[in-house]
Design an enzyme around this catalytic site. Structure first.
Site, PDB file in Angstrom:
ATOM      1  N   LYS A 271      -6.072   7.308   1.002  1.00 34.07           N
ATOM      2  CA  LYS A 271      -4.691   6.824   0.948  1.00 34.07           C
ATOM      3  C   LYS A 271      -4.029   6.988   2.312  1.00 34.07           C
ATOM      4  O   LYS A 271      -4.417   7.863   3.089  1.00 34.07           O
ATOM      5  CB  LYS A 271      -3.897   7.666  -0.069  1.00 34.07           C
ATOM      6  N   ARG A 345      -9.202   6.228 -13.968  1.00 29.98           N
ATOM      7  CA  ARG A 345      -9.926   5.580 -15.067  1.00 29.98           C
ATOM      8  C   ARG A 345     -11.341   6.133 -15.185  1.00 29.98           C
ATOM      9  O   ARG A 345     -11.925   6.143 -16.265  1.00 29.98           O
ATOM     10  CB  ARG A 345      -9.898   4.056 -14.872  1.00 29.98           C
TER      11      ARG A 345
HETATM   12  N1  BES Z   1      -2.766   8.157  -8.787  1.00 31.79           N
HETATM   13  C1  BES Z   1      -2.812   6.834  -8.327  1.00 31.79           C
HETATM   14  C2  BES Z   1      -1.706   5.965  -8.901  1.00 31.79           C
HETATM   15  C3  BES Z   1      -0.342   6.242  -8.347  1.00 31.79           C
HETATM   16  C4  BES Z   1       0.039   5.719  -7.131  1.00 31.79           C
HETATM   17  C5  BES Z   1       0.569   6.974  -9.079  1.00 31.79           C
HETATM   18  C6  BES Z   1       1.308   5.951  -6.634  1.00 31.79           C
HETATM   19  C7  BES Z   1       1.825   7.193  -8.588  1.00 31.79           C
HETATM   20  C8  BES Z   1       2.202   6.701  -7.371  1.00 31.79           C
HETATM   21  C9  BES Z   1      -4.140   6.179  -8.736  1.00 31.79           C
HETATM   22  O1  BES Z   1      -5.221   7.014  -8.755  1.00 31.79           O
HETATM   23  C10 BES Z   1      -4.395   5.132  -7.725  1.00 31.79           C
HETATM   24  O2  BES Z   1      -4.623   5.464  -6.613  1.00 31.79           O
HETATM   25  N2  BES Z   1      -4.385   3.880  -8.146  1.00 31.79           N
HETATM   26  C11 BES Z   1      -4.609   2.790  -7.274  1.00 31.79           C
HETATM   27  C12 BES Z   1      -5.532   1.819  -7.968  1.00 31.79           C
HETATM   28  C13 BES Z   1      -6.053   0.737  -7.067  1.00 31.79           C
HETATM   29  C14 BES Z   1      -7.017   1.314  -6.071  1.00 31.79           C
HETATM   30  C15 BES Z   1      -6.740  -0.298  -7.927  1.00 31.79           C
HETATM   31  C16 BES Z   1      -3.264   2.130  -6.974  1.00 31.79           C
HETATM   32  O3  BES Z   1      -2.430   2.031  -7.862  1.00 31.79           O
HETATM   33  O4  BES Z   1      -3.056   1.771  -5.828  1.00 31.79           O
HETATM   34 MN    MN Z   2      -6.157   7.208  -6.852  1.00 31.94          MN
END
Ligand code: BES
Ligand code: MN
Ligand code: ZN
Length: 486
Positions: A271, A345
């Site tokens: 990230k 997931r």
């Molecule tokens: N934990 C994150 C989702 C999230 C992001 C929650 C920002 C709260 C604030 C999750 O694990 C994630 O990173 N999801 C990705 C999925 C994508 C790679 C398909 C996302 O939402 O960007």
């Molecule tokens: Mn994630």
């Protein structure tokens, strides 16, 4: 906090503070009018002088009102009309914030605000939740103050018999605060192992049985999706299984499952750095499961609940999963990991399979901070609700309305499933740039076939950023109400 019920007259009740209301047309409630009369029109004079307009949740504190037994009067605005759910909760939060620190007791003359839609018992329940909110502050990792902060000893409800509503509200309030506390803990303390310890502490109550599955055991069982996330960290991952036994063992349990990523760096699909600290909240689904268990243990409803938490840290490392890796889940289905940041997931799917295979639950709700896409769609107000089961949707929407712990239903149609197609495995772990919250739910749906299931995406609702940064304790209130209605 103790809660008492009394039928004393508002002018006579001995308390550190008595709370009465005025509406936006300047009309005092009956209890406020009693105080007004006893004090030679003091409250009406304040209104006429423009000190308070009666707007929803506006407050005016009046110490030392003559002719009144209570040391202070808190005049609260009740707005234009009979308060709806949102305004009622605003009023109660304002009352609790203003009065929770008074030494002694606080008397509430609020029963007149009750309506057919929001009966007195609902007001009492929400009052206890509001006082729990007001009493919560995160102090665990700050230097300890010399004196404990003050807290009112008792709330005296002037009105009908609402004792059971107070018990329920207090239990939910404590559950919410427990969830907040876990969510707010820093990720160097709140690890999967630490979460497992929380579960073991709750087992002091004999209605709860806890079992911890560790990472090696899970790998051995074939939980390759869970393992693909957990193996990248030196903090070992765990699946935590808590069985709340409130009725006959022959009755199938209702399962709740929380995502417990104690820190989400994204893994090799790293990230960006901005606000990455907030990814400590990626275990708030798990926190809501713990909070719900805490409330169940206080209330002891006659149901069986299978409360599970799937916990790992998502880290980049030499032994972390890479984009392109294909892993075999506990169900036997293979998954191509196209993005290691879609880890929620992966840890959830194996926990779903484990729960279904071993405990045959009657229903499942999973709770997860799963997608930024859900947050973008619904903001901080509604959690995303995904299900193909109309009964589950109805039950969760009913509980959400009652508790004001809101949900908004988003699509989960089969038409979206093909976005998860992979040339190299049974499915990919991401569905591309479109409908990200739905494709995440579609992925999970493939591991719940045959059991009524709903998914709550709480990415936007589990915590707040900015000055009031912190965990919200959502959706504990929703989950407890949903389970109690079973
Ligand atoms: N934990 C994150 C989702 C999230 C992001 C929650 C920002 C709260 C604030 C999750 O694990 C994630 O990173 N999801 C990705 C999925 C994508 C790679 C398909 C996302 O939402 O960007
Ligand atoms: Mn994630
Ligand atoms: Zn995550």
């Amino acid at each position: 906090m103790k809660y008492q019920v009394s039928q004393q007259a508002a002018a006579e009740v001995q308390a550190a503070c008595i709370v009465v209301t005025i509406d936006q047309s300047g009309k005092l409630s009956d209890a406020a009018a009693v105080i007004d009369q006893a004090s030679d029109g003091f409250l009406s004079k304040r209104y006429e002088a423009g000190d308070i307009k009666g707007k929803t949740a506006e407050t005016l504190l009046l110490p030392g009102v003559s002719g009144i037994a209570a040391a202070r009067v808190l005049l609260v605005g009740s707005g234009k009309e009979t308060p709806n759910t949102t305004n009622a909760i605003k009023i109660l939060n304002a009352v609790a914030a203003a009065t929770s620190k008074y030494e002694g007791s606080v008397a509430l003359a609020l029963s007149e605000l009750a309506s057919e839609a929001l009966p007195e018992s609902w007001w009492a329940e929400q009052t206890a939740i509001a006082y729990a909110h007001a009493s919560y502050k995160f102090t665990e990792t700050k230097a300890k103050p010399e004196e404990e902060p003050k807290q009112a000893e008792a709330v005296i409800w002037l009105g009908g018999d609402v004792d059971t509503a107070f018990l329920k509200g207090s239990a939910i309030g404590e559950g919410i605060n427990f969830a907040k506390e876990l969510g707010n803990m820093p990720p160097n303390i709140c690890t999967p192992t630490w979460l497992a310890e929380q579960a073991i502490s709750l087992t002091a109550d004999s209605a709860l049985e806890t079992m911890i599955l560790d990472q090696e055991k899970l790998a051995e069982l074939g939980a390759g999706a869970f393992y693909s996330v957990a193996k990248g960290s030196s903090e070992p991952g765990k699946i935590i299984v808590m069985q709340y036994k409130g009725t006959d063992a022959s009755e199938a349990p209702h399962m709740i499952l929380g995502k417990g990523i104690t820190f989400d760096t994204g893994g090799i699909s790293l990230k960006p750095g901005l606000k990455m600290d907030e990814m400590k909240y990626d275990m708030c689904g798990a926190a809501s499961v713990f909070g719900t268990v805490k409330a169940l243990l206080a209330l002891k409803p006659k149901i069986n609940v299978l409360a599970m938490v799937t916990s790992a840290e998502n880290m980049p490392a030499g032994h972390a999963s890479k984009p392109g890796d294909v892993v075999t889940s506990l169900s036997g289905k293979t998954i191509e990991i196209l993005n290691t940041d879609a880890e929620g997931r992966l840890v959830l799917c194996d926990a779903l399979t484990y729960g279904i295979d071993n405990y045959k639950p009657a229903s499942i709700v999973d709770i997860a901070t799963l997608t930024g896409a859900c947050m973008a769609a619904l903001g901080e107000v509604n959690s995303g609700l995904f299900t193909q089961d109309e009964d589950m949707a109805e039950q969760l929407q009913t509980a959400a309305k009652y508790s004001n712990d809101k949900v908004w239903r988003l699509p989960l149609e089969d038409d979206y499933q093909e976005l998860l197609d992979s040339n190299f495995a049974d499915m990919a772990n991401i569905g591309g740039p479109l409908a990200g919250a739905t494709t995440a739910a579609c992925f999970l749906s493939r591991f719940t076939e045959g059991t009524p299931w709903a998914h709550l995406d709480i990415a936007g609702t589990a915590w707040k950023g900015g000055a009031a940064k912190g965990a919200t304790g959502r959706p504990v209130s929703l989950l407890v109400n949903y389970l109690l209605n079973k």
